[in-house]
Each structure stands twice: as structure tokens, then as C-alpha cells.
Design a protein around this motif. Structure first.
Motif, PDB file in Angstrom:
ATOM      1  N   GLU A 100      29.751  37.738  67.973  1.00 26.97           N
ATOM      2  CA  GLU A 100      30.577  38.942  68.146  1.00 26.97           C
ATOM      3  C   GLU A 100      29.926  39.900  69.142  1.00 26.97           C
ATOM      4  OE1 GLU A 100      32.357  42.657  65.481  1.00 26.97           O
ATOM      5  OE2 GLU A 100      30.677  41.472  64.749  1.00 26.97           O
ATOM      6  N   LEU A 101      28.611  40.023  69.058  1.00 24.42           N
ATOM      7  CA  LEU A 101      27.904  40.914  69.973  1.00 24.42           C
ATOM      8  C   LEU A 101      28.012  40.395  71.404  1.00 24.42           C
ATOM      9  CD1 LEU A 101      26.185  43.500  70.019  1.00 24.42           C
ATOM     10  CD2 LEU A 101      24.152  42.055  69.782  1.00 24.42           C
ATOM     11  N   LEU A 102      27.819  39.107  71.587  1.00 26.52           N
ATOM     12  CA  LEU A 102      27.951  38.518  72.925  1.00 26.52           C
ATOM     13  C   LEU A 102      29.366  38.701  73.468  1.00 26.52           C
ATOM     14  CD1 LEU A 102      25.966  35.188  72.423  1.00 26.52           C
ATOM     15  CD2 LEU A 102      25.265  37.118  73.843  1.00 26.52           C
ATOM     16  N   ALA A 103      30.356  38.529  72.614  1.00 24.28           N
ATOM     17  CA  ALA A 103      31.754  38.653  73.045  1.00 24.28           C
ATOM     18  C   ALA A 103      32.079  40.069  73.507  1.00 24.28           C
ATOM     19  CB  ALA A 103      32.690  38.240  71.911  1.00 24.28           C
ATOM     20  N   SER A 104      31.342  41.055  73.004  1.00 24.67           N
ATOM     21  CA  SER A 104      31.609  42.446  73.387  1.00 24.67           C
ATOM     22  C   SER A 104      31.272  42.716  74.849  1.00 24.67           C
ATOM     23  CB  SER A 104      30.815  43.406  72.485  1.00 24.67           C
ATOM     24  OG  SER A 104      29.426  43.350  72.763  1.00 24.67           O
ATOM     25  N   LEU A 105      30.555  41.789  75.500  1.00 25.58           N
ATOM     26  CA  LEU A 105      30.224  41.951  76.918  1.00 25.58           C
ATOM     27  C   LEU A 105      31.425  41.683  77.819  1.00 25.58           C
ATOM     28  CD1 LEU A 105      26.760  40.148  76.991  1.00 25.58           C
ATOM     29  CD2 LEU A 105      27.144  42.576  77.443  1.00 25.58           C
ATOM     30  N   ASP A 106      32.447  41.059  77.273  1.00 30.50           N
ATOM     31  CA  ASP A 106      33.609  40.675  78.076  1.00 30.50           C
ATOM     32  C   ASP A 106      34.197  41.864  78.828  1.00 30.50           C
ATOM     33  OD1 ASP A 106      35.675  38.426  78.598  1.00 30.50           O
ATOM     34  OD2 ASP A 106      36.909  40.119  77.977  1.00 30.50           O
ATOM     35  N   GLU A 107      34.284  43.007  78.170  1.00 30.84           N
ATOM     36  CA  GLU A 107      34.880  44.188  78.804  1.00 30.84           C
ATOM     37  C   GLU A 107      33.997  44.762  79.903  1.00 30.84           C
ATOM     38  OE1 GLU A 107      33.318  47.648  75.687  1.00 30.84           O
ATOM     39  OE2 GLU A 107      35.326  46.772  75.423  1.00 30.84           O
ATOM     40  N   LYS A 108      32.762  44.267  79.990  1.00 30.31           N
ATOM     41  CA  LYS A 108      31.841  44.696  81.045  1.00 30.31           C
ATOM     42  C   LYS A 108      31.838  43.728  82.230  1.00 30.31           C
ATOM     43  CE  LYS A 108      30.339  48.112  78.476  1.00 30.31           C
ATOM     44  NZ  LYS A 108      30.637  49.546  78.823  1.00 30.31           N
ATOM     45  N   GLY A 109      32.712  42.732  82.197  1.00 29.07           N
ATOM     46  CA  GLY A 109      32.751  41.755  83.278  1.00 29.07           C
ATOM     47  C   GLY A 109      31.685  40.691  83.159  1.00 29.07           C
ATOM     48  N   ILE A 110      31.182  40.491  81.940  1.00 25.79           N
ATOM     49  CA  ILE A 110      30.095  39.532  81.695  1.00 25.79           C
ATOM     50  C   ILE A 110      30.471  38.643  80.521  1.00 25.79           C
ATOM     51  CG2 ILE A 110      27.685  39.302  80.945  1.00 25.79           C
ATOM     52  CD1 ILE A 110      27.116  41.976  82.332  1.00 25.79           C
ATOM     53  N   VAL A 111      30.094  37.372  80.616  1.00 27.88           N
ATOM     54  CA  VAL A 111      30.286  36.441  79.513  1.00 27.88           C
ATOM     55  C   VAL A 111      28.935  36.207  78.849  1.00 27.88           C
ATOM     56  CG1 VAL A 111      30.956  34.101  78.839  1.00 27.88           C
ATOM     57  CG2 VAL A 111      32.250  35.309  80.608  1.00 27.88           C
ATOM     58  N   GLY A 112      28.822  36.594  77.585  1.00 25.86           N
ATOM     59  CA  GLY A 112      27.600  36.341  76.833  1.00 25.86           C
ATOM     60  C   GLY A 112      27.608  34.915  76.318  1.00 25.86           C
ATOM     61  N   LEU A 113      26.590  34.135  76.677  1.00 17.11           N
ATOM     62  CA  LEU A 113      26.567  32.713  76.328  1.00 17.11           C
ATOM     63  C   LEU A 113      25.724  32.415  75.094  1.00 17.11           C
ATOM     64  CD1 LEU A 113      26.120  31.241  79.931  1.00 17.11           C
ATOM     65  CD2 LEU A 113      28.235  31.317  78.586  1.00 17.11           C
ATOM     66  N   ALA A 114      24.543  32.998  75.001  1.00 18.53           N
ATOM     67  CA  ALA A 114      23.636  32.687  73.898  1.00 18.53           C
ATOM     68  C   ALA A 114      22.463  33.667  73.954  1.00 18.53           C
ATOM     69  CB  ALA A 114      23.138  31.251  73.993  1.00 18.53           C
ATOM     70  N   PHE A 115      21.636  33.618  72.910  1.00 17.00           N
ATOM     71  CA  PHE A 115      20.451  34.466  72.861  1.00 17.00           C
ATOM     72  C   PHE A 115      19.181  33.644  73.025  1.00 17.00           C
ATOM     73  CE2 PHE A 115      23.378  37.366  70.677  1.00 17.00           C
ATOM     74  CZ  PHE A 115      23.030  38.587  71.266  1.00 17.00           C
ATOM     75  N   CYS A 116      18.512  33.850  74.155  1.00 17.42           N
ATOM     76  CA  CYS A 116      17.139  33.380  74.305  1.00 17.42           C
ATOM     77  C   CYS A 116      16.226  34.492  73.787  1.00 17.42           C
ATOM     78  CB  CYS A 116      16.857  33.054  75.768  1.00 17.42           C
ATOM     79  SG  CYS A 116      17.750  31.610  76.399  1.00 17.42           S
ATOM     80  N   GLU A 117      14.931  34.392  74.041  1.00 17.29           N
ATOM     81  CA  GLU A 117      14.026  35.430  73.556  1.00 17.29           C
ATOM     82  C   GLU A 117      12.799  35.564  74.454  1.00 17.29           C
ATOM     83  OE1 GLU A 117      12.668  34.186  69.656  1.00 17.29           O
ATOM     84  OE2 GLU A 117      10.904  33.246  70.550  1.00 17.29           O
ATOM     85  N   ALA A 118      12.149  36.723  74.318  1.00 16.94           N
ATOM     86  CA  ALA A 118      10.879  36.955  75.015  1.00 16.94           C
ATOM     87  C   ALA A 118       9.754  37.212  74.029  1.00 16.94           C
ATOM     88  CB  ALA A 118      11.012  38.122  75.989  1.00 16.94           C
ATOM     89  N   GLY A 119       9.986  36.911  72.758  1.00 12.55           N
ATOM     90  CA  GLY A 119       8.920  36.964  71.771  1.00 12.55           C
ATOM     91  C   GLY A 119       8.825  38.267  70.990  1.00 12.55           C
ATOM     92  N   TYR A 120       7.831  38.311  70.104  1.00 15.17           N
ATOM     93  CA  TYR A 120       7.584  39.470  69.238  1.00 15.17           C
ATOM     94  C   TYR A 120       6.471  40.355  69.789  1.00 15.17           C
ATOM     95  CZ  TYR A 120      10.344  37.938  65.187  1.00 15.17           C
ATOM     96  OH  TYR A 120      11.356  37.592  64.333  1.00 15.17           O
ATOM     97  N   ARG A 121       6.512  41.621  69.397  1.00 17.56           N
ATOM     98  CA  ARG A 121       5.442  42.551  69.698  1.00 17.56           C
ATOM     99  C   ARG A 121       4.626  42.787  68.431  1.00 17.56           C
ATOM    100  NH1 ARG A 121       6.671  44.912  74.717  1.00 17.56           N
ATOM    101  NH2 ARG A 121       5.131  46.554  74.439  1.00 17.56           N
ATOM    102  N   HIS A 122       3.305  42.977  68.618  1.00 21.23           N
ATOM    103  CA  HIS A 122       2.388  43.141  67.490  1.00 21.23           C
ATOM    104  C   HIS A 122       1.490  44.357  67.715  1.00 21.23           C
ATOM    105  CE1 HIS A 122       3.622  39.099  66.359  1.00 21.23           C
ATOM    106  NE2 HIS A 122       3.255  38.665  67.541  1.00 21.23           N
TER     107      HIS A 122
END
Length: 331
Positions: free
Chosen positions: A130-152
């Protein structure tokens, strides 16, 4: 780099690509990244896994070319490039995406995801879709969530196992309201500071601690200046993999379906690789014997302390969405 420069860079990149051998009927896609072209770089891994998944699912139908090191602009400019259709693909740090789509700030809430399994379950499920789909109105297609890791958290006072262990401690934080609010809610003393000044300030005792991903600890040799490293996982750095809506709409329905499936698979593998790399880094730091490392057994008390921060961002996230997320992380 101005947006005009981004467009010119994209045009130059296309010129270079024109001379490269490729199947004439392959869909050619450009993927940008602001980080280094290193085999262990999280965004390079995302590109590599996406290319592999596409080739496995649709041999010869797609050709993805990678442009790291800000060749197509910094992350803000790449988001604009996606919106304008001058860039096809990019995995972008969640906080940057939130500047364009404020509801994405839900992923930056401190102590939201106690572990990667919870994050993956939510982001790969209905809430994430649902969050990815909300990008549609911004002219962007959200495909999936990658990551850059955790902070400690690192410090020279004591291991952090509970919110009480942060009280009165001076922690360097990024110049970001959500990070400042996090340490204020823990009754610590956040010190907004540019990264270039941080290590010297830490060595001189001007600050008691700092918060960074494990790979920064290893890369900056912070185990030589910090006594304690607590695996607090206080902020999970999601990195949405996105495509220009203009580029996506040029594909056939079958190609769109393949791209969505390949993106989901690529991000799942990328997250797995990232977890493996972090575990290896932490193990190497432990083996080095220079820094004491502890796991935080229960993130619940920390999450409870974050309620003022969560409420501060309720309007940006959307009240129903925030409640759904908070309920989901408890399940």
C-alpha cells in the motif's frame, strides 16, 4: 548537480549505451545510485540481483545498466529524474523518498522494527504494498523494498540495554528532527553535528557516543575509539526500489508483471546479503577484541519511549497507517 545537468548526464549515458552490444529487442533500463561501485555496496547488490532475476524470468527481454557514484545525480535529483522520466530505476534511501512522499517517514520511526524479519514481513506484505502504491500519484512506481541496514549505538560510558542507559549521555546525531527527537525521548542529550567533525569530537570527549551502521564502524575503525557497541537497531534504513511511471507504462502488461516479480525477488536477496554482511562485520569486530558488543534483548521499552516521536509524525504518515504499522510490529 542541477536537474538540467541530470538530464544531460542521462543523455550522455544513453549515448555511451548506444555503442554497447545488446539484443535489439531488449528493454533497456538505466538504474542510478549515489554510492560507490563496490561489490559489497547495498545498491550495487540490488542492481546485480535485479538483473539476474530479470534474465532468469525473461531471458533476453531486459537489459539493466548501472550508473553509480552520482553519475545521474544525488538521491534527491534521482527521485526527480524518476518523476520526469529521464531515469528508469533507482533504489533510494527512505528518508529521501519521504521528502517527496511524506507518508514514507513511517519507515524512519525509531525502534519500529526490532529485527529484519519483522521489517521484511511488513514491507513485503499488504502494508508495504500500500505504501509503495501511494507513489503512483507522484509519477513513480514503487516496486519493492530493499534496505541499507540498521543503525546502532556506540559510546564510552556503558552498554545500552534499556532506555535508562541513554539518560544524560551526549550522542552525536544527524541534523534531522526525527533523530533529535529520538534521543530527547530517551532523555539523552542529542548533539546535531556534521559527520566530518564527529570522530574528533568523540576522541576528545566532546560527545559520549554516536549512532551508525556496522559497516561504518568497521570502515572508520571506530572500534579503536569506542568502548561499547550496542546492537540497538534503532533505525532501519529501508531503500525503496522504484521505477519511473513513464518508463513503466511503456512496458507490456506481461513485462510489467515480470519486473514487479523480479524486483521483489531481488530485494529479498539483497536484504539477505546485507544481513550476512552485517553479521560478518560484527563477528570480525568481536574477534578483534577492541570493543565490547552487546545485543539488545527487548526493543519494547525503547519503542514505548518513542510515543511522542510517533505522535509528532502522525499527520505526515496518516493516522490509520501509523496505527496499522504499530499494531503490525507487535504481532
Amino acid at each position: 548537480m542541477k536537474l538540467k545537468s541530470l538530464m544531460l548526464s542521462g543523455a550522455a549515458a544513453l549515448t555511451m549505451l548506444a555503442s554497447a552490444p545488446a539484443q535489439a529487442d531488449a528493454v533497456k533500463l538505466r538504474m542510478g545510485s549515489a554510492t560507490a561501485d563496490a561489490e559489497t555496496d547495498v545498491y550495487k547488490i540490488a542492481y546485480r540481483e535485479l538483473s539476474k532475476a530479470l534474465e532468469d524470468m525473461a531471458p533476453g527481454q531486459f537489459e539493466v545498466s548501472f550508473f553509480p557514484n552520482r553519475q545521474l545525480g544525488d538521491e534527491k535529483e534521482m527521485v526527480q529524474g524518476l518523476q520526469l522520466g529521464v531515469l528508469d530505476l533507482a533504489a533510494i534511501t527512505n528518508s529521501v523518498v519521504a521528502n517527496t512522499a511524506p507518508q514514507f517517514v513511517v519507515n524512519d520511526l525509531p525502534f519500529l522494527y526490532a529485527n529484519q524479519q519483522i521489517a521484511a514481513k511488513i514491507l513485503d506484505g499488504d502494508l508495504g504494498d500500500e505504501l509503495l502504491a501511494s507513489l503512483d500519484e507522484k509519477g513513480i512506481v514503487g516496486l519493492a523494498f530493499c534496505e541499507a541496514g540498521y543503525r546502532h549505538m556506540l559510546n564510552n560510558i556503558q552498554p545500552v540495554n534499556s532506555p535508562e542507559d541513554v539518560i544524560d549521555a551526549k550522542y552525536r546525531v544527524m541534523q534531522s528532527p526525527i533523530f533529535i527527537g529520538m534521543f530527547e525521548s530517551l532523555k539523552g542529550n542529542p548533539v546535531p553535528m556534521a559527520w566530518g567533525d564527529t570522530i574528533t569530537a568523540f576522541q576528545q570527549g566532546a560527545i559520549d557516543g554516536l549512532e551508525v551502521p556496522a559497516w561504518v564502524v568497521a570502515g572508520a575503525n571506530l572500534d579503536e575509539v569506542a568502548k561499547y557497541m550496542s546492537l540497538t537497531r534503532h533505525v532501519y534504513s529501508a531503500a525503496p526500489l522504484m521505477m519511473s511511471k513513464a518508463s513503466f507504462n511503456k512496458l507490456s502488461t506481461e513485462q510489467q508483471d515480470v519486473l514487479r516479480k523480479a524486483a521483489k525477488q531481488a530485494c529479498a536477496v539483497q536484504r539477505e546479503r546485507g544481513a550476512e554482511q552485517e553479521a560478518e562485520i560484527v563477528e570480525n569486530l568481536r574477534a578483534g577484541g577492541k570493543i565490547e558488543i552487546n545485543e539488545v534483548a527487548d526493543a519494547g521499552p525503547f519503542r514505548d519511549a518513542m510515543q511522542p516521536v510517533y505522535e509528532q509524525y502522525r499527520d505526515k504518515i496518516g493516522s490509520d497507517r501509523l496505527d496499522a504499522w504499530l499494531n503490525a510490529v507487535k504481532d
